[in-house]
Design a protein around this motif. Structure first.
Motif, PDB file in Angstrom:
ATOM      1  N   ASP A 146       8.251  -0.660   9.730  1.00 48.27           N
ATOM      2  CA  ASP A 146       7.104  -0.435   8.856  1.00 48.27           C
ATOM      3  C   ASP A 146       7.203  -1.284   7.599  1.00 48.27           C
ATOM      4  O   ASP A 146       8.290  -1.721   7.212  1.00 48.27           O
ATOM      5  CB  ASP A 146       7.019   1.044   8.455  1.00 48.27           C
ATOM      6  CG  ASP A 146       6.606   1.926   9.611  1.00 48.27           C
ATOM      7  OD1 ASP A 146       5.529   1.680  10.197  1.00 48.27           O
ATOM      8  OD2 ASP A 146       7.361   2.857   9.947  1.00 48.27           O
ATOM      9  N   LEU A 147       6.054  -1.497   6.970  1.00 50.28           N
ATOM     10  CA  LEU A 147       5.948  -2.241   5.723  1.00 50.28           C
ATOM     11  C   LEU A 147       5.449  -1.298   4.639  1.00 50.28           C
ATOM     12  O   LEU A 147       4.574  -0.457   4.897  1.00 50.28           O
ATOM     13  CB  LEU A 147       4.987  -3.418   5.883  1.00 50.28           C
ATOM     14  CG  LEU A 147       5.393  -4.454   6.932  1.00 50.28           C
ATOM     15  CD1 LEU A 147       4.242  -5.408   7.215  1.00 50.28           C
ATOM     16  CD2 LEU A 147       6.633  -5.217   6.480  1.00 50.28           C
ATOM     17  N   TYR A 148       6.005  -1.477   3.433  1.00 48.32           N
ATOM     18  CA  TYR A 148       5.682  -0.576   2.328  1.00 48.32           C
ATOM     19  C   TYR A 148       5.441  -1.343   1.043  1.00 48.32           C
ATOM     20  O   TYR A 148       6.058  -2.383   0.803  1.00 48.32           O
ATOM     21  CB  TYR A 148       6.848   0.401   2.079  1.00 48.32           C
ATOM     22  CG  TYR A 148       7.154   1.283   3.248  1.00 48.32           C
ATOM     23  CD1 TYR A 148       6.505   2.500   3.401  1.00 48.32           C
ATOM     24  CD2 TYR A 148       8.084   0.901   4.199  1.00 48.32           C
ATOM     25  CE1 TYR A 148       6.787   3.318   4.480  1.00 48.32           C
ATOM     26  CE2 TYR A 148       8.369   1.716   5.281  1.00 48.32           C
ATOM     27  CZ  TYR A 148       7.719   2.924   5.420  1.00 48.32           C
ATOM     28  OH  TYR A 148       7.997   3.723   6.492  1.00 48.32           O
ATOM     29  N   VAL A 149       4.574  -0.778   0.206  1.00 48.05           N
ATOM     30  CA  VAL A 149       4.387  -1.234  -1.166  1.00 48.05           C
ATOM     31  C   VAL A 149       4.450  -0.007  -2.058  1.00 48.05           C
ATOM     32  O   VAL A 149       4.227   1.121  -1.609  1.00 48.05           O
ATOM     33  CB  VAL A 149       3.045  -1.978  -1.366  1.00 48.05           C
ATOM     34  CG1 VAL A 149       3.020  -3.281  -0.573  1.00 48.05           C
ATOM     35  CG2 VAL A 149       1.860  -1.106  -1.010  1.00 48.05           C
ATOM     36  N   ARG A 150       4.773  -0.247  -3.330  1.00 43.75           N
ATOM     37  CA  ARG A 150       4.839   0.839  -4.309  1.00 43.75           C
ATOM     38  C   ARG A 150       4.152   0.410  -5.593  1.00 43.75           C
ATOM     39  O   ARG A 150       4.196  -0.769  -5.959  1.00 43.75           O
ATOM     40  CB  ARG A 150       6.293   1.210  -4.609  1.00 43.75           C
ATOM     41  CG  ARG A 150       6.957   1.987  -3.495  1.00 43.75           C
ATOM     42  CD  ARG A 150       8.401   2.266  -3.805  1.00 43.75           C
ATOM     43  NE  ARG A 150       8.924   3.328  -2.953  1.00 43.75           N
ATOM     44  CZ  ARG A 150      10.209   3.634  -2.878  1.00 43.75           C
ATOM     45  NH1 ARG A 150      11.100   2.990  -3.612  1.00 43.75           N
ATOM     46  NH2 ARG A 150      10.610   4.613  -2.094  1.00 43.75           N
ATOM     47  N   VAL A 178       6.590  -6.450  -1.424  1.00 44.31           N
ATOM     48  CA  VAL A 178       6.488  -5.732  -0.157  1.00 44.31           C
ATOM     49  C   VAL A 178       7.872  -5.666   0.460  1.00 44.31           C
ATOM     50  O   VAL A 178       8.669  -6.593   0.321  1.00 44.31           O
ATOM     51  CB  VAL A 178       5.488  -6.424   0.805  1.00 44.31           C
ATOM     52  CG1 VAL A 178       5.903  -7.858   1.106  1.00 44.31           C
ATOM     53  CG2 VAL A 178       5.302  -5.628   2.089  1.00 44.31           C
ATOM     54  N   VAL A 179       8.168  -4.553   1.114  1.00 44.71           N
ATOM     55  CA  VAL A 179       9.442  -4.426   1.813  1.00 44.71           C
ATOM     56  C   VAL A 179       9.213  -3.908   3.228  1.00 44.71           C
ATOM     57  O   VAL A 179       8.242  -3.197   3.502  1.00 44.71           O
ATOM     58  CB  VAL A 179      10.443  -3.499   1.083  1.00 44.71           C
ATOM     59  CG1 VAL A 179      10.840  -4.087  -0.261  1.00 44.71           C
ATOM     60  CG2 VAL A 179       9.922  -2.105   0.929  1.00 44.71           C
ATOM     61  N   LEU A 188       1.867   0.495   5.038  1.00 47.69           N
ATOM     62  CA  LEU A 188       0.800  -0.391   5.497  1.00 47.69           C
ATOM     63  C   LEU A 188       0.749  -0.373   7.018  1.00 47.69           C
ATOM     64  O   LEU A 188       1.717  -0.755   7.673  1.00 47.69           O
ATOM     65  CB  LEU A 188       1.049  -1.825   4.998  1.00 47.69           C
ATOM     66  CG  LEU A 188       1.243  -1.982   3.493  1.00 47.69           C
ATOM     67  CD1 LEU A 188       1.587  -3.418   3.159  1.00 47.69           C
ATOM     68  CD2 LEU A 188       0.010  -1.516   2.732  1.00 47.69           C
ATOM     69  N   LEU A 189      -0.354   0.074   7.566  1.00 46.17           N
ATOM     70  CA  LEU A 189      -0.528   0.146   9.024  1.00 46.17           C
ATOM     71  C   LEU A 189      -1.532  -0.894   9.473  1.00 46.17           C
ATOM     72  O   LEU A 189      -2.642  -0.969   8.905  1.00 46.17           O
ATOM     73  CB  LEU A 189      -1.041   1.540   9.417  1.00 46.17           C
ATOM     74  CG  LEU A 189      -0.157   2.711   9.059  1.00 46.17           C
ATOM     75  CD1 LEU A 189      -0.875   4.018   9.408  1.00 46.17           C
ATOM     76  CD2 LEU A 189       1.157   2.623   9.809  1.00 46.17           C
ATOM     77  N   PRO A 190      -1.201  -1.695  10.491  1.00 45.66           N
ATOM     78  CA  PRO A 190      -2.177  -2.668  10.967  1.00 45.66           C
ATOM     79  C   PRO A 190      -3.356  -1.962  11.632  1.00 45.66           C
ATOM     80  O   PRO A 190      -3.191  -0.933  12.294  1.00 45.66           O
ATOM     81  CB  PRO A 190      -1.381  -3.496  11.971  1.00 45.66           C
ATOM     82  CG  PRO A 190      -0.286  -2.596  12.426  1.00 45.66           C
ATOM     83  CD  PRO A 190       0.028  -1.694  11.264  1.00 45.66           C
ATOM     84  N   ARG A 191      -4.517  -2.501  11.400  1.00 47.69           N
ATOM     85  CA  ARG A 191      -5.728  -1.949  12.016  1.00 47.69           C
ATOM     86  C   ARG A 191      -5.951  -2.583  13.367  1.00 47.69           C
ATOM     87  O   ARG A 191      -5.715  -3.778  13.546  1.00 47.69           O
ATOM     88  CB  ARG A 191      -6.926  -2.260  11.120  1.00 47.69           C
ATOM     89  CG  ARG A 191      -7.605  -1.048  10.649  1.00 47.69           C
ATOM     90  CD  ARG A 191      -8.728  -1.421   9.751  1.00 47.69           C
ATOM     91  NE  ARG A 191      -9.836  -0.557  10.111  1.00 47.69           N
ATOM     92  CZ  ARG A 191     -10.870  -0.358   9.353  1.00 47.69           C
ATOM     93  NH1 ARG A 191     -10.982  -0.993   8.209  1.00 47.69           N
ATOM     94  NH2 ARG A 191     -11.811   0.444   9.725  1.00 47.69           N
ATOM     95  N   ALA A 192      -6.402  -1.795  14.313  1.00 48.29           N
ATOM     96  CA  ALA A 192      -6.653  -2.308  15.672  1.00 48.29           C
ATOM     97  C   ALA A 192      -7.799  -3.302  15.665  1.00 48.29           C
ATOM     98  O   ALA A 192      -8.686  -3.255  14.864  1.00 48.29           O
ATOM     99  CB  ALA A 192      -6.966  -1.167  16.619  1.00 48.29           C
TER     100      ALA A 192
END
Length: 125
Positions: free
Chosen positions: A43-47, A37-38, A121-125
């Motif tokens: 923001d956070l991303y995975v590939r 993860v970066v 990756l977006l955090p969910r409310a």
């Protein structure tokens, strides 16, 4: 929409690996997969190192939601596309963070072939 806290971004961004689980149609979580993860900006991303046919990637795109665990942070998340302009930054962070594994390994998650298999990756409310 929820946002990551600075502390969560720092902790997850510094973590060597992330545990990622996508949601099934009934809402239950699939088993987690371990991945890099970066953090790029706020923001956070995975590939997907193995392209669009990688099973975790297909399930994540199909479900749109999941759960992550890294650096002591656990969050329900949404899977989103990355903006077109952020990919050079993502590549740079992958090189800086994981470059010690060598160009063949890091090369699986950087460059033009990695652009279409990048997930924000977006955090969910």
């Amino acid at each position: 929409m929820a946002t990551w806290t600075d502390e969560d971004l720092d902790r997850v961004g510094r973590a060597e690996e992330l545990q990622l689980a996508s949601r099934r149609g009934d809402g239950t979580l699939r088993p987690s997969v371990t991945m890099w993860v970066v953090r790029a900006g706020d923001d956070l991303y995975v590939r997907s190192a193995y392209g669009p046919d990688n099973p975790w990637y297909r399930r994540a795109k199909a479900s749109g939601a999941g759960h992550v665990r890294a650096g002591g942070v656990e969050r329900d998340i949404l899977f989103a596309d990355a903006g077109a302009d952020v990919h050079p930054d993502i590549d740079a962070v992958y090189h800086a963070k994981y470059g010690r594994y060598g160009p063949a390994i890091v090369g699986s998650v950087v460059g033009d072939k990695a652009v279409p298999v990048t997930i924000r990756l977006l955090p969910r409310a």
